[in-house]
Design a protein around this motif. Structure first.
Motif, PDB file in Angstrom:
ATOM      1  N   ARG A  78       0.802  -1.224   0.000  1.00  0.00           N
ATOM      2  CA  ARG A  78       0.000   0.000   0.000  1.00  0.00           C
ATOM      3  C   ARG A  78       0.831   1.268   0.000  1.00  0.00           C
ATOM      4  O   ARG A  78       0.370   2.311  -0.437  1.00  0.00           O
ATOM      5  CB  ARG A  78      -0.918   0.018   1.214  1.00  0.00           C
ATOM      6  N   LEU A  79       2.046   1.204   0.534  1.00  0.00           N
ATOM      7  CA  LEU A  79       2.878   2.407   0.603  1.00  0.00           C
ATOM      8  C   LEU A  79       3.401   2.837  -0.763  1.00  0.00           C
ATOM      9  O   LEU A  79       3.534   4.015  -1.031  1.00  0.00           O
ATOM     10  CB  LEU A  79       4.062   2.188   1.540  1.00  0.00           C
ATOM     11  N   GLY A 112       1.698   4.114  -3.609  1.00  0.00           N
ATOM     12  CA  GLY A 112       0.632   3.142  -3.817  1.00  0.00           C
ATOM     13  C   GLY A 112      -0.721   3.824  -3.874  1.00  0.00           C
ATOM     14  O   GLY A 112      -0.894   4.979  -3.479  1.00  0.00           O
ATOM     15  N   LYS A 113      -1.709   3.077  -4.334  1.00  0.00           N
ATOM     16  CA  LYS A 113      -3.057   3.624  -4.507  1.00  0.00           C
ATOM     17  C   LYS A 113      -3.626   4.157  -3.195  1.00  0.00           C
ATOM     18  O   LYS A 113      -4.252   5.211  -3.163  1.00  0.00           O
ATOM     19  CB  LYS A 113      -3.977   2.556  -5.101  1.00  0.00           C
ATOM     20  N   ARG A 114      -3.400   3.451  -2.108  1.00  0.00           N
ATOM     21  CA  ARG A 114      -3.966   3.879  -0.822  1.00  0.00           C
ATOM     22  C   ARG A 114      -3.424   5.250  -0.412  1.00  0.00           C
ATOM     23  O   ARG A 114      -4.166   6.104   0.059  1.00  0.00           O
ATOM     24  CB  ARG A 114      -3.662   2.839   0.246  1.00  0.00           C
ATOM     25  N   LEU A 115      -2.123   5.486  -0.592  1.00  0.00           N
ATOM     26  CA  LEU A 115      -1.550   6.793  -0.259  1.00  0.00           C
ATOM     27  C   LEU A 115      -2.060   7.873  -1.202  1.00  0.00           C
ATOM     28  O   LEU A 115      -2.375   8.979  -0.769  1.00  0.00           O
ATOM     29  CB  LEU A 115      -0.023   6.751  -0.319  1.00  0.00           C
ATOM     30  N   ASP A 117      -4.880   7.913  -2.776  1.00  0.00           N
ATOM     31  CA  ASP A 117      -6.277   8.180  -2.411  1.00  0.00           C
ATOM     32  C   ASP A 117      -6.369   9.002  -1.132  1.00  0.00           C
ATOM     33  O   ASP A 117      -7.198   9.904  -1.024  1.00  0.00           O
ATOM     34  CB  ASP A 117      -7.052   6.869  -2.245  1.00  0.00           C
ATOM     35  N   ALA A 118      -5.515   8.685  -0.162  1.00  0.00           N
ATOM     36  CA  ALA A 118      -5.537   9.420   1.110  1.00  0.00           C
ATOM     37  C   ALA A 118      -5.222  10.895   0.883  1.00  0.00           C
ATOM     38  O   ALA A 118      -5.891  11.775   1.430  1.00  0.00           O
ATOM     39  CB  ALA A 118      -4.543   8.810   2.096  1.00  0.00           C
ATOM     40  N   LEU A 119      -4.214  11.176   0.066  1.00  0.00           N
ATOM     41  CA  LEU A 119      -3.860  12.565  -0.198  1.00  0.00           C
ATOM     42  C   LEU A 119      -4.922  13.282  -1.022  1.00  0.00           C
ATOM     43  O   LEU A 119      -5.179  14.467  -0.814  1.00  0.00           O
ATOM     44  CB  LEU A 119      -2.507  12.659  -0.891  1.00  0.00           C
ATOM     45  N   SER A 120      -5.547  12.558  -1.936  1.00  0.00           N
ATOM     46  CA  SER A 120      -6.546  13.212  -2.779  1.00  0.00           C
ATOM     47  C   SER A 120      -7.816  13.555  -2.002  1.00  0.00           C
ATOM     48  O   SER A 120      -8.564  14.441  -2.401  1.00  0.00           O
ATOM     49  CB  SER A 120      -6.885  12.346  -3.997  1.00  0.00           C
TER      50      SER A 120
END
Length: 132
Positions: A78-79, A112-115, A117-120
């Motif tokens: 995820r990172l 990664g996608k999770r990071l 998405d978190a920033l967006s």
């Protein structure tokens, strides 16, 4: 928790003499997080001791360094992914290509996608003063 930004007056990019100055949003960094701070945070969510976590992080640093220097990319699920990169001068034939053409080395990071998405979706907050 929010990403803080402020307004910053900057020169016009690519214009000799600065061009027309405009205000841009600029992130306000609140400081860095050390390995010791990360260890303390991880300890709260884990049954591992501080020394165990520090040992794992130290081993991780060594293994990542070794793998990158062996021309491998390192994926942290995820990172994101770290991978080695080089820059070189160009030549006319493939026979001329050798190590003397390499003018730069570095490491690239692809989150990664999770990071991403978190920033967006992270909250944004305009501030007038810097946190120092």
């Amino acid at each position: 928790m929010a990403i803080e930004f402020r307004s910053l007056l900057r020169n016009e990019p690519g214009v000799v003499g600065g061009g027309v100055k405009k205000y841009y949003a600029s992130i306000v960094l609140k400081g860095e997080v050390s390995v010791d701070m990360l260890v303390k945070d991880i300890e709260k969510f884990s049954s591992l001791s501080e020394s165990d976590i520090l040992g794992v992080i130290s081993a991780l640093e060594y293994v990542v360094e070794t793998r990158l220097c062996d021309s491998q990319f390192v994926r942290f699920n995820r990172l994101g992914t770290l991978y080695p990169r080089i820059n070189s001068k160009g030549v006319d034939t493939k026979e001329e290509v050798d190590h003397t053409l390499i003018i730069g080395r570095g490491i690239r990071y692809r989150p990664g996608k999770r990071l991403r998405d978190a920033l967006s979706t992270a909250e944004l907050k305009k501030v007038d003063i810097l946190h120092i």
